[in-house]
Scaffold this motif. Sequence first.
Motif, PDB file in Angstrom:
ATOM      1  N   ASN A  34       7.867  -0.105   3.049  1.00 30.65           N
ATOM      2  CA  ASN A  34       7.988  -0.726   0.502  1.00 30.65           C
ATOM      3  C   ASN A  34       9.015   0.400   0.940  1.00 30.65           C
ATOM      4  OD1 ASN A  34       7.758  -1.034  -1.551  1.00 30.65           O
ATOM      5  ND2 ASN A  34       5.454  -0.990  -1.335  1.00 30.65           N
ATOM      6  N   TYR A  62       5.199   3.354   0.371  1.00 32.59           N
ATOM      7  CA  TYR A  62       5.227   3.305  -0.866  1.00 32.59           C
ATOM      8  C   TYR A  62       5.299   4.599  -1.318  1.00 32.59           C
ATOM      9  CZ  TYR A  62       1.298   1.926  -4.259  1.00 32.59           C
ATOM     10  OH  TYR A  62       1.144   1.376  -5.246  1.00 32.59           O
ATOM     11  N   THR A 104       0.270  -2.446   5.771  1.00 35.57           N
ATOM     12  CA  THR A 104      -0.209  -3.566   4.000  1.00 35.57           C
ATOM     13  C   THR A 104       1.543  -4.224   4.243  1.00 35.57           C
ATOM     14  OG1 THR A 104      -0.592  -1.495   3.118  1.00 35.57           O
ATOM     15  CG2 THR A 104      -0.162  -3.535   1.739  1.00 35.57           C
ATOM     16  N   LEU A 105       2.276  -4.476   4.593  1.00 36.69           N
ATOM     17  CA  LEU A 105       3.770  -5.065   4.209  1.00 36.69           C
ATOM     18  C   LEU A 105       3.324  -6.057   5.533  1.00 36.69           C
ATOM     19  CD1 LEU A 105       5.793  -3.130   2.047  1.00 36.69           C
ATOM     20  CD2 LEU A 105       4.027  -4.448   1.844  1.00 36.69           C
ATOM     21  N   THR A 141      -5.413  -5.186  -1.025  1.00 39.53           N
ATOM     22  CA  THR A 141      -4.671  -5.999  -2.460  1.00 39.53           C
ATOM     23  C   THR A 141      -3.688  -6.636  -2.194  1.00 39.53           C
ATOM     24  OG1 THR A 141      -5.457  -3.607  -2.975  1.00 39.53           O
ATOM     25  CG2 THR A 141      -4.254  -4.686  -4.636  1.00 39.53           C
ATOM     26  N   LYS A 142      -2.872  -6.191  -1.215  1.00 39.45           N
ATOM     27  CA  LYS A 142      -1.947  -6.787  -1.037  1.00 39.45           C
ATOM     28  C   LYS A 142      -1.749  -8.592  -0.356  1.00 39.45           C
ATOM     29  CE  LYS A 142      -0.396  -3.262  -3.078  1.00 39.45           C
ATOM     30  NZ  LYS A 142       0.473  -2.134  -2.338  1.00 39.45           N
ATOM     31  N   ILE A 149      -8.520  -5.274  -6.163  1.00 40.64           N
ATOM     32  CA  ILE A 149      -7.924  -3.888  -5.566  1.00 40.64           C
ATOM     33  C   ILE A 149      -8.802  -3.446  -3.781  1.00 40.64           C
ATOM     34  CG2 ILE A 149      -7.007  -1.169  -5.463  1.00 40.64           C
ATOM     35  CD1 ILE A 149      -5.615  -2.651  -7.352  1.00 40.64           C
ATOM     36  N   SER A 204       1.992   6.436  -2.451  1.00 37.45           N
ATOM     37  CA  SER A 204       1.761   7.742  -0.931  1.00 37.45           C
ATOM     38  C   SER A 204       2.714   8.791  -1.278  1.00 37.45           C
ATOM     39  CB  SER A 204       2.077   6.296   0.245  1.00 37.45           C
ATOM     40  OG  SER A 204       0.879   5.383   0.450  1.00 37.45           O
TER      41      SER A 204
HETATM   42  C1  LIG Z   1      -0.516  -1.189  -2.387  1.00 35.48           C
HETATM   43  C2  LIG Z   1       0.028  -0.203  -1.236  1.00 35.48           C
HETATM   44  C3  LIG Z   1      -0.572   0.764  -1.036  1.00 35.48           C
HETATM   45  C4  LIG Z   1      -1.759   1.763  -1.775  1.00 35.48           C
HETATM   46  O1  LIG Z   1      -3.172   0.786  -1.671  1.00 35.48           O
HETATM   47  P1  LIG Z   1      -3.832   0.411  -3.215  1.00 35.48           P
HETATM   48  O2  LIG Z   1      -4.809  -0.750  -2.913  1.00 35.48           O
HETATM   49  O3  LIG Z   1      -2.913   0.026  -4.985  1.00 35.48           O
HETATM   50  O4  LIG Z   1      -4.451   1.214  -3.748  1.00 35.48           O
HETATM   51  C5  LIG Z   1      -0.288   1.641   0.400  1.00 35.48           C
HETATM   52  N1  LIG Z   1       0.369   1.658   0.859  1.00 35.48           N
HETATM   53  C6  LIG Z   1       1.355   0.372   0.417  1.00 35.48           C
HETATM   54  C7  LIG Z   1       2.324   0.178   1.436  1.00 35.48           C
HETATM   55  C8  LIG Z   1       1.046  -0.630  -0.539  1.00 35.48           C
HETATM   56  O5  LIG Z   1       2.372  -1.255  -0.515  1.00 35.48           O
END
Ligand SMILES: *Cc1c(COP(=O)(O)O)cnc(C)c1O
Length: 425
Positions: free
Chosen positions: A159, A112, A186-187, A208-209, A218, A115
């Motif tokens: 990402n 990301y 996350t993804l 958040t995702k 968030i 990051s």
């Molecule tokens: C969005 C995201 C983050 C950061 O998360 P926030 O909730 O925006 O702080 C970290 N890693 C990945 C893969 C993300 O998509």
Amino acid sequence: MTDRQPGFSTLAIHAGAQPDPTTGARATPIYQTTSFVFNDADHAASLFGLQAFGNIYTRIGNPTNAVLEERVAALEGGTAALAVASGHAAQVVALQMLLKPGDEFIAARKLYGGSINQFSHAFKSFGWNVVWADTDDIASFERAVTPHTKAIFIESIANPGGTVTDIEAIAAVARKAGVPLIVDNTLASPYLIRPIDHGADIVLHSLTKFLGGHGNSIGGIIVDAGTFDWSKDGKYPILSEPRPEYHGIRLQETFGNFAFAIACRVLALRDLGPALSPFNAFMILTGIETLPLRMQKHCDNAKAIAEWLAVHPAVAAVNYAGLAGDKYNNLARKYCPKGAGAVFTISLKGGYDAGVKLVSKLQLFSHLANVGDTRSLVIHPASTTHSQLDDAQKTKSGAGPDVVRLSIGIEDKEDLIADLEQALA
Ligand SMILES: *Cc1c(COP(=O)(O)O)cnc(C)c1O
């Protein structure tokens, strides 16, 4: 009740939650309070001394957040979790328990964009030195290991390109180096990949995702797999040595296989302060109840759209691990047989200008910097999320000038295809 192990969809709805003991409320209430009354002076002292579990102050813990923590820990197969204010907060809190100034951690270059920035700038200012490695070249992780290495950090599905990482191969490098493997899941979400099953020691999420899933809150979370021995070689003194502020207890000795989650709460979250609002925890819990349904639809839509784009004359390439010919398709079949996620990139024959034009012509897709919403989203990373990176870094992290990133939502796929068709025309 039977002694059956509940399945994933059942856990997504029930793990961690019970009817509220005072009111009978079936949905988890929002405990919108800063603090909690102690039973008596002894109770207060035992909570502060970590001799009893309980609520003190919402910066350190809250009953709504606790349900979220237990639920995500159950879905990931971890021993415990700690919810925090954002995905980035989860990264700071987790690494603060592992690194001191002068230490190093190895991170995959495909990450990301936020990051990459956080690691390159903010963490550098803390004296935490990131060493980059390439998930396409597992040996680059081995070569990056030094006596100062304290952790390895990767994304399960990375990402922005939606590439699938060989978690087991990198877990083997981490084990050999005697450091924990941290996986940002996350993804993928635990519906598609459970990194702990493949050797991860710590799993992080931006809630958040896909977990929250509706683009309205968030949040972040740290899941402790309970697998790492923090005391074996003195590399992690925060976990293995006596803590002066807690009457000299040693966290791993006292809390065993959830010591890391406890350390993150009672040291990092307590002192750094990025607490998750109970309101956001409630929103994210509600989102998680439908995670399995949403994730499957996200993946099915993404695959159909990637297949349609792959034969479109304006499109030079579609990078989606769910496509049969994709470079990462074998890894996708192994790690995420239910689907390769819903975030992927396309390269346009018209380069940078075509990317900018596409995002401005799309109508149903929203042009914004997020992924994992019910709505379909689009962004041109080179002019936005990855614009701070130089051209070589952009290309290495999968965000070259001709690249457009899509996050496919759960609308009707025919409508999404019609929108792409008019915008590409
Ligand atoms: C969005 C995201 C983050 C950061 O998360 P926030 O909730 O925006 O702080 C970290 N890693 C990945 C893969 C993300 O998509």
